[in-house]
Design an enzyme around this catalytic site. Structure first.
Site, short mmCIF file in Angstrom:
data_model
loop_
_atom_site.label_atom_id
_atom_site.label_comp_id
_atom_site.label_asym_id
_atom_site.label_seq_id
_atom_site.Cartn_x
_atom_site.Cartn_y
_atom_site.Cartn_z
N LEU A 153 9.69 35.91 17.43
CA LEU A 153 10.87 36.66 17.86
C LEU A 153 10.40 38.03 18.33
CD1 LEU A 153 13.46 35.96 14.98
CD2 LEU A 153 13.59 35.14 17.33
N ASP A 154 11.08 38.59 19.32
CA ASP A 154 10.75 39.95 19.75
C ASP A 154 10.89 40.91 18.57
OD1 ASP A 154 10.35 39.11 22.33
OD2 ASP A 154 12.38 39.59 23.00
#
Length: 247
Positions: A153-154
């Site tokens: 995930l960012d």
């Protein structure tokens, strides 16, 4: 010893205790378990991957001690490669029985971690935002064994992240042909109408800057499931993992 010096010593000790890859050669495109195989191939072809300071080629195989980087960031590839190698060795035993006196392999680890915003999906010992420095996860990076994230995930996103030391499972989940679904709930800055949902579900074009040439390339994403969860909320289900696809 100054605190910074202590941290450097601890990081070096952790790296020395980590599982090492002992095989004859591991394909460089497999060194990034957080990327789909297609995206890893593209990253190498675009010149974004180096091995020991030199731009890597897709057919290159790396060996223990080789320094692999993606976009200038060092990849912690050896624990993943070692876990795959260990899994292959277990399969070669046939019935799975152990020889007399042989020690049983420790059980695999599977951890679900609710990642908050601000934490980076990396295991880099020198990055204070990385998973290995989070209080709930530190114990999984000690004792000579380490886990790695399956996908990513960012840093600005929050949600569930699966960590494991099982390279075969990670590989299966990330294979594009298996089309494993990943669900995201996205808050947007304005109200959404049905035309927005249809356009997003049909796929969007993502532009990527190529590190080697400086040129920008564009490619469309696969169609996906999109539905409204509120006036300014979307539920998106993807079967691929393009860089910053949701954003």
């Amino acid at each position: 010893m100054p605190r910074r010096g202590c941290l450097a010593v601890l990081a070096a000790a952790a790296a020395a205790m980590a599982p090492k890859y002992a095989g004859p050669g591991f394909r460089v495109v497999r060194c990034f378990p957080h990327l789909s195989r297609r995206n890893a191939d593209q990253a190498v072809c675009d010149g974004r991957v180096t091995v020991n300071g030199a731009v890597a080629k897709p057919a290159l195989r790396v060996k223990t001690g080789d320094v692999v980087t993606l976009d200038g960031r060092r990849a912690d590839w050896e624990p993943f490669a070692a876990s795959l190698e260990q899994g292959d060795a277990s399969l070669e035993q046939g019935d799975g029985s152990l020889e007399q006196g042989a020690a049983a392999a420790p059980p695999r680890r599977y951890i679900l971690y609710r990642k908050p915003a601000g934490v980076a999906c990396t295991t880099d010992a020198h990055d204070k935002r990385s998973l290995r420095h989070q209080p709930a996860l530190k114990r999984y990076f000690s004792g000579g064994r380490r886990v790695f994230p399956v996908g990513r995930l960012d840093a600005d996103s929050e949600g569930l992240v699966l960590l494991t030391d099982d390279g075969a499972t990670s590989d299966a989940l990330l294979q594009p042909r298996n089309k494993v679904k990943k669900t995201y709930v996205v808050d947007v800055e304005r109200n959404i109408d049905d035309a927005d949902v249809e356009r997003l579900a049909a796929g969007v074009v993502i532009e990527t800057a190529q590190q080697r040439t400086g040129k920008t390339t564009a490619a469309a994403t696969r169609p996906c499931e999109v539905e409204k969860g509120g006036d300014a909320t979307l539920r998106v289900v993807l079967t691929e993992g393009r860089n910053r696809q949701i954003r």
